[in-house]
Design an enzyme around this catalytic site. Structure first.
Site, PDB file in Angstrom:
ATOM      1  N   GLN A 220      -4.629  -1.121   9.714  1.00 42.29           N
ATOM      2  CA  GLN A 220      -4.839  -2.606   8.707  1.00 42.29           C
ATOM      3  C   GLN A 220      -5.655  -3.167   9.673  1.00 42.29           C
ATOM      4  O   GLN A 220      -4.935  -3.414  11.092  1.00 42.29           O
ATOM      5  CB  GLN A 220      -3.619  -2.499   8.415  1.00 42.29           C
ATOM      6  CG  GLN A 220      -2.777  -4.036   7.396  1.00 42.29           C
ATOM      7  CD  GLN A 220      -3.528  -4.014   6.120  1.00 42.29           C
ATOM      8  OE1 GLN A 220      -4.074  -3.068   5.645  1.00 42.29           O
ATOM      9  NE2 GLN A 220      -4.039  -5.772   5.944  1.00 42.29           N
TER      10      GLN A 220
ATOM     11  N   LYS B 279       0.723  -1.085   0.161  1.00 38.51           N
ATOM     12  CA  LYS B 279      -0.061   0.047  -0.245  1.00 38.51           C
ATOM     13  C   LYS B 279       1.186   1.160   0.150  1.00 38.51           C
ATOM     14  O   LYS B 279       0.716   1.826  -1.101  1.00 38.51           O
ATOM     15  CB  LYS B 279      -0.969  -0.230   1.091  1.00 38.51           C
ATOM     16  CG  LYS B 279      -1.965  -0.885   1.213  1.00 38.51           C
ATOM     17  CD  LYS B 279      -2.803  -1.247   2.836  1.00 38.51           C
ATOM     18  CE  LYS B 279      -3.956  -1.869   1.944  1.00 38.51           C
ATOM     19  NZ  LYS B 279      -4.760  -2.852   3.374  1.00 38.51           N
TER      20      LYS B 279
ATOM     21  N   ASP C  63     -11.340   3.161   3.367  1.00 35.80           N
ATOM     22  CA  ASP C  63     -11.208   1.745   3.617  1.00 35.80           C
ATOM     23  C   ASP C  63     -13.148   1.797   3.832  1.00 35.80           C
ATOM     24  O   ASP C  63     -13.534   0.244   3.200  1.00 35.80           O
ATOM     25  CB  ASP C  63     -10.861   1.334   4.576  1.00 35.80           C
ATOM     26  CG  ASP C  63      -9.920  -0.025   4.305  1.00 35.80           C
ATOM     27  OD1 ASP C  63      -9.521  -0.247   3.575  1.00 35.80           O
ATOM     28  OD2 ASP C  63      -9.428  -0.390   5.610  1.00 35.80           O
TER      29      ASP C  63
HETATM   30  N1  GUN Z   1      -7.334  -6.167   5.278  1.00 36.34           N
HETATM   31  C1  GUN Z   1      -7.838  -7.500   4.954  1.00 36.34           C
HETATM   32  N2  GUN Z   1      -8.465  -6.487   3.645  1.00 36.34           N
HETATM   33  C2  GUN Z   1      -7.947  -5.723   4.301  1.00 36.34           C
HETATM   34  C3  GUN Z   1      -8.165  -4.477   4.113  1.00 36.34           C
HETATM   35  O1  GUN Z   1      -9.592  -4.038   2.552  1.00 36.34           O
HETATM   36  N3  GUN Z   1      -8.173  -2.708   4.190  1.00 36.34           N
HETATM   37  C4  GUN Z   1      -8.298  -3.054   5.515  1.00 36.34           C
HETATM   38  N4  GUN Z   1      -7.958  -2.416   5.951  1.00 36.34           N
HETATM   39  N5  GUN Z   1      -7.141  -4.452   6.167  1.00 36.34           N
HETATM   40  C5  GUN Z   1      -7.642  -5.352   5.456  1.00 36.34           C
END
Ligand code: GUN
Length: 303
Positions: A102, A58, A125
């Site tokens: 996350q 990311k 998100d």
């Molecule tokens: N962990 C797995 N997928 C995601 C996501 O799309 N966003 C976040 N914040 N954590 C994740």
């Protein structure tokens, strides 16, 4: 040379790369002539190896698309109070456009409470209660990333989705439920099936678009698939590799080889939906930056 079966493959990696290119164009436009760079704050708690890889990617792609990333690595032992205090600091920071915490968080931390502390205008998100409410009401807001990626790939392959029957396997908060609302927004007729559904195969056989998001390796077989259907596989399952003893491999929720002859198109795992999640996160960061400043969202981000 492209074979008949190759043309069935929906290449999410390639689509995501193209989308990142469009995001870079939008970022360059927004930044040109002013001392401003859209900024994503990324919060990683603990040492979960998969989360570390996701976060690393990311951050890498945030920078590659011309944006700034601010990283916060916290000990797994951080208290709920201190983590919420960090989120509130990022909420108050005018230079931060998007906040990503996350998931999953280590045991002892309440993900729902932490996520819901994020300022909805920075909720890249799309997971806060306000964002979920806006999606349900059809109001402008930040949409969850993986389900948005599913709609993008389906639209790219099929064009207008109006009137198509979309069946979603799975009812998770992260994917299944928001995907249902996003496909509804595209004027699909939507059915969600789940572990308690009766005649699941028969319902799936009715789908023009079948989205599999349950986390059950290779569950969807050829006889679940209507001739010519578009299959969007959200599953990422690590299983033993029968061809390489002692090794593992990634498979989706769809039995890829089995469905290839029946399906009209199918996303591979890896290289299908997976790369779309990060690309949609970056897209949301630009959208958040624009919404917060009252700027129009760049049309280059439309799909
Ligand atoms: N962990 C797995 N997928 C995601 C996501 O799309 N966003 C976040 N914040 N954590 C994740």
């Amino acid at each position: 040379m492209t074979s008949k079966t190759d043309s069935k493959v929906i290449d999410g990696k390639e689509y995501a790369a193209g989308l990142r290119g469009r995001i870079k164009t939008a970022v360059d436009d927004l930044s040109s002539g002013q001392d401003y760079t859209p900024t994503l704050a990324v919060v990683l708690v603990g040492e979960d190896p998969a989360s570390r890889v996701y976060v690393r990617n990311k951050i890498k792609f945030t920078k590659e698309t011309g944006m700034r990333s601010v990283e916060h690595q916290c000990e797994a032992s951080i208290s709920q109070t201190d983590l919420i205090a960090l989120v509130r600091t990022l909420n108050a920071d005018p230079d931060v456009d998007g906040i990503l915490v996350q998931l999953p968080l280590p045991d002892g931390l309440d993900s729902a409470k932490v996520i819901d502390e994020i300022d909805p205008s920075k909720d890249v998100d799309g997971l806060t209660e306000v964002s979920a409410g806006r999606l349900t009401l059809g109001k402008t807001g930040l949409r969850p990333c993986t389900p948005t990626g599913c709609v993008m790939l389906a639209k790219d392959r099929l064009g207008d989705l109006s009137g198509k029957h979309c069946v979603i396997i799975g009812r998770s908060i992260l994917v299944g439920k928001p995907a249902a609302l996003l496909f509804l927004e595209q004027n699909c007729s939507v059915t969600i099936v789940h572990s308690r559904t009766q005649n699941i195969e028969a319902i799936c056989r009715n789908a023009d678009i079948l989205v599999a998001a349950v986390g059950r390796p290779e569950m969807v077989k050829a006889d679940w698939v209507k001739d010519g259907a578009c299959l969007i596989d959200v599953g990422i399952n690590r299983v033993k590799n029968p061809d390489r003893p002692g090794k593992t491999k990634l498979v989706g929720d769809v039995d890829y080889q089995d469905v290839l002859s029946a399906a009209g198109s199918v996303t591979p795992v890896p290289g299908g939906v997976g790369p779309m999640t990060i690309a949609c996160l970056l897209r949301n960061t630009v959208i958040a930056a624009c919404l917060r400043r009252g700027w129009d969202t760049p049309s280059v981000l439309d799909f």
